[in-house]
Design a protein around this motif. Structure first.
Motif, mmCIF file in Angstrom:
data_model
loop_
_atom_site.group_PDB
_atom_site.id
_atom_site.type_symbol
_atom_site.label_atom_id
_atom_site.label_comp_id
_atom_site.label_asym_id
_atom_site.label_seq_id
_atom_site.Cartn_x
_atom_site.Cartn_y
_atom_site.Cartn_z
ATOM 1 N N PRO A 93 113.179 -83.578 -27.965
ATOM 2 C CA PRO A 93 113.756 -84.225 -26.989
ATOM 3 C C PRO A 93 114.650 -85.418 -27.496
ATOM 4 O O PRO A 93 115.469 -85.818 -26.759
ATOM 5 N N VAL A 94 114.532 -85.763 -28.685
ATOM 6 C CA VAL A 94 115.364 -86.834 -29.360
ATOM 7 C C VAL A 94 116.456 -86.269 -30.687
ATOM 8 O O VAL A 94 116.914 -86.931 -31.521
ATOM 9 N N ALA A 95 116.603 -84.849 -30.538
ATOM 10 C CA ALA A 95 117.265 -84.303 -31.572
ATOM 11 C C ALA A 95 118.741 -84.840 -31.705
ATOM 12 O O ALA A 95 119.342 -85.105 -32.839
ATOM 13 N N GLY A 96 119.295 -85.519 -30.479
ATOM 14 C CA GLY A 96 120.596 -85.794 -30.555
ATOM 15 C C GLY A 96 120.721 -87.204 -31.251
ATOM 16 O O GLY A 96 121.433 -87.531 -31.897
ATOM 17 N N SER A 97 119.605 -87.894 -30.941
ATOM 18 C CA SER A 97 119.623 -89.233 -31.499
ATOM 19 C C SER A 97 119.299 -89.238 -33.198
ATOM 20 O O SER A 97 119.940 -90.053 -33.697
ATOM 21 N N LEU A 98 118.447 -88.488 -33.522
ATOM 22 C CA LEU A 98 118.153 -87.940 -34.757
ATOM 23 C C LEU A 98 119.463 -87.549 -35.502
ATOM 24 O O LEU A 98 120.031 -88.134 -36.512
ATOM 25 N N LYS A 99 120.295 -86.904 -34.747
ATOM 26 C CA LYS A 99 121.615 -86.395 -35.514
ATOM 27 C C LYS A 99 122.644 -87.581 -35.629
ATOM 28 O O LYS A 99 122.842 -87.822 -36.806
ATOM 29 N N GLY A 100 122.348 -88.590 -34.740
ATOM 30 C CA GLY A 100 123.062 -89.820 -34.773
ATOM 31 C C GLY A 100 122.648 -90.619 -35.934
ATOM 32 O O GLY A 100 123.602 -91.372 -36.658
#
Ligand code: NAX
Length: 332
Positions: A45-52
């Motif tokens: 669910p927080v893969a996007g944030s991890l990418k950031g």
């Protein structure tokens, strides 16, 4: 040049992870001449944030950072890691009970134990930060039986650092001049911050903190309570739990474990009890330790008075109960 050390940070998109990753990449954890490769794990669910987070770490152009693996696959994340900082889990929010946190975190640690056992470097050193930290470390130990027990620890260094800074403020001395405070037991409200052996450097040499403070009530009551309650105070003030101080303490913990503690100085670490000071063997309990050549040893020979004994036992009993509760969470 030295080979890069692979460091796993779980919960890397969370607030402690966000504060910790740059500290590691800057060399604060392992020193200014040690290249590192970061393995960052979080959940889908927080893969996007991890990418950031990964993008920001790249943009910071840290000279010591030789690579970043950011993933939501626990097996991939654990591959070849030399150090694992286990922060991932559910934080204790205002009003939440420890038992609720346990139900969320124990199964996570069981799964991560297997992944570390199968994929981490054989000498991987593990620091558990996620709460309940001692009990999560116990679960990890239980479900990763091939990892040496000496390599599994939990964080009580934040409490230790809070204890140092409380005394420094009270005595109006530099925090670096205070040493040998100690946190016994659980990273919880039963922890026992013990200042009986603490000393502070003064113009006329090193003196006992108890003598310098000259107020037994403060040492035996106010100090203990304010160290214990500091985490809740931060939550009240920030509406979020401690993050930068927790990340800094995690760096201190791993740094001292690997690089060593200064002569005559000890730190607090949650480690597997060997029965020292009458603490039930095999539970993960915070002791005063010294570290040398990557190995911690429990400081021996401290005199324990009745007041301390009772507080140390209370925290031990809480840990035993927490351990049983953790197993019951797994069986549900
Ligand atoms: P956050 O909620 O900001 O971050 C936690 C991160 O873990 C999130 O990004 C979440 O997606 C991730 N996560 C959840 N399940 C995961 C899984 N299965 N695998 C990998 N990642 C997963 O919390 P934060 O404030 O960073 O706190 C993290 C943990 O540290 C909490 O358990 C908290 O209670 C504990 N603390 C422990 C301290 C100590 O001294 N031992 C002090 C600080 C902190 O309270």
């Amino acid at each position: 040049p030295k080979d890069a050390v692979r460091i796993l940070v779980t919960g890397a998109a969370g607030q402690i992870g966000y504060a910790l990753a740059p500290m590691i990449a800057r060399g604060i954890m392992l020193g200014p001449d040690q290249p590192v490769i970061l393995h960052l794990l979080d959940i889908q669910p927080v893969a996007g944030s991890l990418k950031g987070v990964r993008m920001e770490l790249i943009d910071a152009a840290f000279p010591l950072l030789q690579g970043i693996l950011a993933t939501t696959d626990v097996n991939e994340a654990c591959k070849g890691v030399n150090i694992a900082v286990m922060i991932g889990g559910f934080p204790c929010k205002e009003g939440m009970e420890r038992r609720d946190v346990m139900h969320k975190n124990v199964p996570i640690f069981k799964a991560q134990a297997s992944a570390l056992e199968q994929h981490a470097a054989p000498d991987c050193k593990i620091l558990v930060v996620a709460n309940p930290a001692n009990t999560n470390a116990l679960i990890l130990k239980e479900f990763a039986p091939s990892i040496p027990v000496k390599n599994i620890t939990c964080l009580t260094r934040l409490d230790h650092n809070r204890a140092l800074s409380h005394i420094s403020e009270r005595l109006n001395v530099d925090v670096r001049d205070v040493k040998n405070v100690n946190i016994w037991g659980n990273h919880s409200s039963t922890q026992y911050p013990d200042a009986n052996y603490a000393t502070a450097a003064t113009d006329s040499g090193e003196k006992s903190v108890r003598e310098l403070v000259a107020d037994d009530h403060w040492i035996d009551s106010e100090y203990i309570n304010s160290v214990r309650e500091r985490g809740s105070e931060i939550i009240k003030a920030r509406k979020l739990s401690s993050a930068l101080s927790a990340a800094s303490a995690a760096c201190d913990h791993v740094h001292d474990w690997i690089i060593g503690t200064a002569k005559g100085t000890w730190v607090s670490m949650g480690v597997s009890s060997d029965g020292s000071y009458g603490i039930q063997p095999d539970i993960i309990y915070s002791f005063p330790v010294t570290c040398q050549k990557g190995e911690w040893s429990i400081v021996q020979g401290l005199k324990i008075n009745e007041f301390s004994r009772e507080k140390m036992d209370t925290s031990m009993k809480e840990l035993t109960r927490e351990g049983s509760l953790a197993y019951s969470c797994l069986n549900q």
